[in-house]
Design a protein around this motif. Sequence first.
Motif, PDB file in Angstrom:
ATOM      1  N   LEU A 175       0.829  -1.211   0.000  1.00  0.00           N
ATOM      2  CA  LEU A 175       0.000   0.000   0.000  1.00  0.00           C
ATOM      3  C   LEU A 175       0.857   1.252   0.000  1.00  0.00           C
ATOM      4  CD1 LEU A 175      -2.991   1.008   0.308  1.00  0.00           C
ATOM      5  CD2 LEU A 175      -2.562   1.067   2.779  1.00  0.00           C
ATOM      6  N   ALA A 176       2.025   1.183   0.631  1.00  0.00           N
ATOM      7  CA  ALA A 176       2.940   2.318   0.730  1.00  0.00           C
ATOM      8  C   ALA A 176       4.350   1.777   0.929  1.00  0.00           C
ATOM      9  CB  ALA A 176       2.539   3.240   1.887  1.00  0.00           C
ATOM     10  N   GLU A 177       5.348   2.664   0.785  1.00  0.00           N
ATOM     11  CA  GLU A 177       6.744   2.300   0.987  1.00  0.00           C
ATOM     12  C   GLU A 177       7.122   2.503   2.447  1.00  0.00           C
ATOM     13  OE1 GLU A 177       8.520   1.086  -1.484  1.00  0.00           O
ATOM     14  OE2 GLU A 177       7.138   1.590  -3.116  1.00  0.00           O
ATOM     15  N   ALA A 178       7.886   1.569   3.003  1.00  0.00           N
ATOM     16  CA  ALA A 178       8.373   1.698   4.382  1.00  0.00           C
ATOM     17  C   ALA A 178       9.879   1.498   4.388  1.00  0.00           C
ATOM     18  CB  ALA A 178       7.704   0.673   5.290  1.00  0.00           C
ATOM     19  N   THR A 179      10.586   2.386   5.087  1.00  0.00           N
ATOM     20  CA  THR A 179      12.038   2.277   5.163  1.00  0.00           C
ATOM     21  C   THR A 179      12.511   2.908   6.461  1.00  0.00           C
ATOM     22  OG1 THR A 179      14.104   2.638   3.926  1.00  0.00           O
ATOM     23  CG2 THR A 179      12.524   4.468   3.977  1.00  0.00           C
ATOM     24  N   HIS A 180      13.828   2.898   6.672  1.00  0.00           N
ATOM     25  CA  HIS A 180      14.373   3.618   7.822  1.00  0.00           C
ATOM     26  C   HIS A 180      15.754   4.153   7.482  1.00  0.00           C
ATOM     27  CE1 HIS A 180      17.491   0.950   9.668  1.00  0.00           C
ATOM     28  NE2 HIS A 180      16.792  -0.038   9.143  1.00  0.00           N
ATOM     29  N   SER A 181      16.130   5.208   8.189  1.00  0.00           N
ATOM     30  CA  SER A 181      17.411   5.876   7.921  1.00  0.00           C
ATOM     31  C   SER A 181      18.180   6.158   9.205  1.00  0.00           C
ATOM     32  CB  SER A 181      17.178   7.179   7.152  1.00  0.00           C
ATOM     33  OG  SER A 181      16.357   8.061   7.889  1.00  0.00           O
ATOM     34  N   SER A 182      17.787   5.505  10.288  1.00  0.00           N
ATOM     35  CA  SER A 182      18.472   5.719  11.562  1.00  0.00           C
ATOM     36  C   SER A 182      18.371   4.442  12.382  1.00  0.00           C
ATOM     37  CB  SER A 182      17.843   6.882  12.333  1.00  0.00           C
ATOM     38  OG  SER A 182      16.589   6.503  12.872  1.00  0.00           O
ATOM     39  N   TYR A 183      19.004   4.466  13.543  1.00  0.00           N
ATOM     40  CA  TYR A 183      18.961   3.311  14.441  1.00  0.00           C
ATOM     41  C   TYR A 183      18.070   3.594  15.654  1.00  0.00           C
ATOM     42  CZ  TYR A 183      22.827   1.554  11.633  1.00  0.00           C
ATOM     43  OH  TYR A 183      23.600   1.119  10.579  1.00  0.00           O
ATOM     44  N   THR A 184      17.159   4.572  15.533  1.00  0.00           N
ATOM     45  CA  THR A 184      16.353   4.990  16.678  1.00  0.00           C
ATOM     46  C   THR A 184      14.975   4.343  16.720  1.00  0.00           C
ATOM     47  OG1 THR A 184      15.376   6.902  15.538  1.00  0.00           O
ATOM     48  CG2 THR A 184      17.522   7.228  16.608  1.00  0.00           C
ATOM     49  N   GLY A 185      14.677   3.432  15.808  1.00  0.00           N
ATOM     50  CA  GLY A 185      13.364   2.806  15.816  1.00  0.00           C
ATOM     51  C   GLY A 185      12.305   3.597  15.090  1.00  0.00           C
ATOM     52  N   LEU A 186      12.709   4.511  14.213  1.00  0.00           N
ATOM     53  CA  LEU A 186      11.782   5.314  13.423  1.00  0.00           C
ATOM     54  C   LEU A 186      11.604   4.667  12.054  1.00  0.00           C
ATOM     55  CD1 LEU A 186      10.205   7.959  12.717  1.00  0.00           C
ATOM     56  CD2 LEU A 186      12.415   8.903  11.991  1.00  0.00           C
ATOM     57  N   VAL A 187      10.339   4.460  11.644  1.00  0.00           N
ATOM     58  CA  VAL A 187      10.043   3.996  10.295  1.00  0.00           C
ATOM     59  C   VAL A 187       9.415   5.142   9.518  1.00  0.00           C
ATOM     60  CG1 VAL A 187       8.573   2.467   8.923  1.00  0.00           C
ATOM     61  CG2 VAL A 187       9.854   1.553  10.850  1.00  0.00           C
ATOM     62  N   GLU A 188       9.886   5.323   8.286  1.00  0.00           N
ATOM     63  CA  GLU A 188       9.443   6.405   7.415  1.00  0.00           C
ATOM     64  C   GLU A 188       8.612   5.817   6.279  1.00  0.00           C
ATOM     65  OE1 GLU A 188      13.089   8.704   6.442  1.00  0.00           O
ATOM     66  OE2 GLU A 188      13.956   7.456   8.019  1.00  0.00           O
ATOM     67  N   ILE A 189       7.420   6.342   6.087  1.00  0.00           N
ATOM     68  CA  ILE A 189       6.462   5.768   5.146  1.00  0.00           C
ATOM     69  C   ILE A 189       6.124   6.799   4.069  1.00  0.00           C
ATOM     70  CG2 ILE A 189       4.143   4.790   4.903  1.00  0.00           C
ATOM     71  CD1 ILE A 189       4.498   4.070   7.994  1.00  0.00           C
ATOM     72  N   SER A 190       6.228   6.370   2.812  1.00  0.00           N
ATOM     73  CA  SER A 190       5.924   7.218   1.664  1.00  0.00           C
ATOM     74  C   SER A 190       4.871   6.539   0.802  1.00  0.00           C
ATOM     75  CB  SER A 190       7.189   7.450   0.825  1.00  0.00           C
ATOM     76  OG  SER A 190       8.244   7.962   1.596  1.00  0.00           O
ATOM     77  N   ALA A 191       4.325   7.284  -0.149  1.00  0.00           N
ATOM     78  CA  ALA A 191       3.367   6.704  -1.085  1.00  0.00           C
ATOM     79  C   ALA A 191       4.033   5.585  -1.878  1.00  0.00           C
ATOM     80  CB  ALA A 191       2.839   7.793  -2.019  1.00  0.00           C
ATOM     81  N   ALA A 192       3.247   4.645  -2.347  1.00  0.00           N
ATOM     82  CA  ALA A 192       3.773   3.522  -3.126  1.00  0.00           C
ATOM     83  C   ALA A 192       4.562   4.042  -4.321  1.00  0.00           C
ATOM     84  CB  ALA A 192       2.634   2.630  -3.595  1.00  0.00           C
ATOM     85  N   GLY A 193       5.751   3.494  -4.517  1.00  0.00           N
ATOM     86  CA  GLY A 193       6.589   3.900  -5.633  1.00  0.00           C
ATOM     87  C   GLY A 193       7.447   5.109  -5.373  1.00  0.00           C
TER      88      GLY A 193
END
Length: 270
Positions: A175-193
């Motif tokens: 449904l959307a993109e999920a990724t992370h860029s840190s080691y703090t337990g934060l997930v960053e979600i963007s629109a699909a694609g």
Amino acid sequence: MGETPRLVASDIDGTLLRDDRTLSPHTAAVLARIAAAGTPVVLVTGRPIRWLQLVYDQLAEPLPAICANGAVVYDPVADEVLRADPLAPELLAEVARRLRAAVPGVSFAVEIVDSRQMRHEADYPLRWDADTDAIRAVESPEELLSAPAVKLLARAGEQDPDVFVRVVAGALQGLAEATHSSYTGLVEISAAGVTKAAGLAWYCARLGIDERDVLAFGDMPNDLPMLTWAGRAVAVANAHPAVLEIADEVTAANSEDGVAAYLEKVFGVG
């Protein structure tokens, strides 16, 4: 890729910047010389627009930026957003619904107005610019999800980020993109694609530059799409294991001006 790249793309945090979030004068000088000689240099970052000035203050000239993990393409000279790919309110609501069902204690924040502002739930833990006018807590979940957002941020206490991002991605199921860029337990979600690769590809197409001619640097999982897409992918030595695994080459760590050292070798500047 040919001998000389036609465009240089680099992540900021953990890649260009040192661990104290400063840019070394040496790295700034190398980037300036490459850009002045006619090769575009582009920052490709998870950062919102409002966090870029801290970087621009350390550069000779502001550089174009792909922000919010590819959701925003920004021209700093004109202070203009060239392209934005936000999550619509209806999509935000469905993403939040699924994650509340799958992740106990999850809380959210959103980057809105092309990432110039942030809104967050009252229990969302703020770690950085909490006292600026651009940051505000909302009074209800409905208010949080009422405007298009270029990024949805999710936290649920202390989490292993690699495990947490897999849980989130599984709940969203494309449904959307999920990724992370840190080691703090934060997930960053963007629109699909919407990824760093997609934003950079759009910018390169605008300039008539093929991905084969792009040299890209990164350090974290949110850089993986860009590094996979680019003609040459270079990881800094401090990179996440997943980045080190797929990189074509590895340069010195961010604390040792690894990007500048590699660029000096490729472009013959120093």
